[in-house]
Design an enzyme around this catalytic site. Structure first.
Site, PDB file in Angstrom:
ATOM      1  N   TYR A 141      34.092 149.564  -7.323  1.00 22.81           N
ATOM      2  CA  TYR A 141      34.124 150.810  -8.090  1.00 22.81           C
ATOM      3  C   TYR A 141      34.942 150.607  -9.374  1.00 22.81           C
ATOM      4  O   TYR A 141      34.462 150.842 -10.497  1.00 22.81           O
ATOM      5  CB  TYR A 141      34.714 151.936  -7.231  1.00 22.81           C
ATOM      6  CG  TYR A 141      35.060 153.177  -8.009  1.00 22.81           C
ATOM      7  CD1 TYR A 141      34.116 153.812  -8.795  1.00 22.81           C
ATOM      8  CD2 TYR A 141      36.352 153.698  -7.970  1.00 22.81           C
ATOM      9  CE1 TYR A 141      34.448 154.949  -9.529  1.00 22.81           C
ATOM     10  CE2 TYR A 141      36.686 154.840  -8.687  1.00 22.81           C
ATOM     11  CZ  TYR A 141      35.731 155.449  -9.468  1.00 22.81           C
ATOM     12  OH  TYR A 141      36.064 156.562 -10.196  1.00 22.81           O
ATOM     13  N   ASN A 170      44.222 160.768  -9.333  1.00 22.86           N
ATOM     14  CA  ASN A 170      43.499 161.456  -8.247  1.00 22.86           C
ATOM     15  C   ASN A 170      43.230 162.924  -8.577  1.00 22.86           C
ATOM     16  O   ASN A 170      44.148 163.748  -8.482  1.00 22.86           O
ATOM     17  CB  ASN A 170      44.291 161.324  -6.945  1.00 22.86           C
ATOM     18  CG  ASN A 170      44.174 159.922  -6.374  1.00 22.86           C
ATOM     19  OD1 ASN A 170      44.593 158.965  -6.999  1.00 22.86           O
ATOM     20  ND2 ASN A 170      43.572 159.816  -5.204  1.00 22.86           N
TER      21      ASN A 170
END
Ligand code: UDP
Length: 328
Positions: A141, A170
């Site tokens: 990723y 995040n």
């Protein structure tokens, strides 16, 4: 401005599009709904259900709507899945991303805001992480996003293609209207809230032997509303040049702390179970946000974790089964 938002029916994309529209921009959402939700598209936005692999549709969307800039958020974005299935990640995030750039160049649109990730850094030694820290992704990723950042740099050099890459830490929390709904859900905050709501019996804690104070991974959780503000600033910044910024607050919380705070916010007992480490997870990721704050004047307004959890819990309570359920 007229903005094409790829992935605009997804979690972050829906909140960014909402912010674009409330600020007077026109948003055209381009999403294949593989992960996104039709219900997460504002009624004021145009919606095109299509895939980035489809060049014809892309060119048509850019031309028909006289698009001036693109916010490119469509991507596969799960660390664990990327380790199992790198092919999917390089195809979606790089090959299909190139398709978008080709279509833009063909029409002469040269402004792009790109959703990148803290995963480009891998597992850095020094915290907080500045943008010039070594980039050694520990999973496909992160590698796929780093590759696309590099492509953008050379497109700028050769074609004066102006971009801002935003390396999200995040993303968490919700707006009043839009929140996080993935199936299956892999992220820690929505999973913890699913346990609080009685939809899951427990949350698995992936690794308790990391070199962190309580042994669980530490992350820099950023309210999706602050992320949305940063996209508006980034869009403006593409007028003057290309840059890369971290998007985090500079403070980290462990998985254990997230669970504990969620117990307080929800007033529910949240059961946990120890589980093995998840492949590709670095122990600690904390951003230095200094660059975007000083260059673009980004000033986060929702940085307390309890407020982030509260907003996510409110959305969870008003959408107990996520989007698209008759019970909502
Ligand atoms: N995590 C966990 N249990 C879960 C989901 C996540 O322990 O059900 C951990 C995960 O291993 C990582 C942290 O929570 O250390 C944040 O993971 P998440 O998937 O939310 O975001 P990521 O950091 O992968 O983008």
């Amino acid at each position: 401005m007229k903005i094409l938002v790829t992935g605009g029916a997804g979690y972050i994309g829906s909140v960014v599009s909402e912010r674009l529209i409330t600020q007077g921009h026109e948003a055209v959402i381009y999403d294949n709904l593989s992960k996104g939700h039709r219900e997460a598209v504002m009624p004021e936005a145009e919606f095109i259900e299509a895939d980035l692999a489809d060049s014809r549709q892309l060119i048509k969307a850019l031309e028909d709507h006289k698009i001036e800039a693109v916010i490119h958020m469509a991507a596969a974005s799960l660390v664990g899945e990327s380790v199992q299935n790198p092919q999917l990640y390089f195809r979606n995030n790089d090959v299909n991303g190139l398709n978008l750039l080709d279509a833009m160049l063909q029409i002469g649109i040269k402004r792009l805001v790109f959703s990148s990730t803290a995963a480009v850094y891998g597992a850095p030694e020094t915290m907080p992480i500045t943008e010039d820290a070594p980039q050694n992704p520990t999973n496909p990723y992160g590698e796929s996003k780093l590759a696309f950042e590099k492509i953008l740099r050379w497109y700028d050099e050769a074609y004066q293609f102006r971009y801002v890459s935003l390396r999200y830490f995040n993303a968490a929390g919700a707006s009043e209207r839009f929140g996080e709904d993935h199936e299956p859900e892999t992220h820690i905050i929505p999973n913890v809230l699913r346990v609080a709501a009685g939809r899951m019996s427990h949350v698995s804690i992936f690794g308790e032997d990391y070199p962190t104070p309580d042994g669980t991974c530490v992350r820099d959780y950023v309210h999706v509303l602050d992320l949305a503000d940063a996209h508006i600033l980034a869009l403006k910044a593409t007028e003057t040049g290309s840059r890369t910024y971290n998007l985090g607050y500079g403070s980290g919380y462990s998985v254990g702390e997230v669970v504990e705070m969620a117990r307080q916010i929800t007033g529910k007992w949240i059961s946990t179970e120890s589980a093995p480490r998840r492949a590709g997870d670095p122990p600690i990721l904390i951003a230095s946000p200094d660059k975007i704050m000083s260059d673009l004047g980004w000033s986060p307004r929702h940085s307390e974790l309890d407020r982030i959890l509260e907003s996510a819990w409110r959305w969870h309570l008003s959408h107990p089964h996520g989007y698209g359920s008759a019970n909502n």
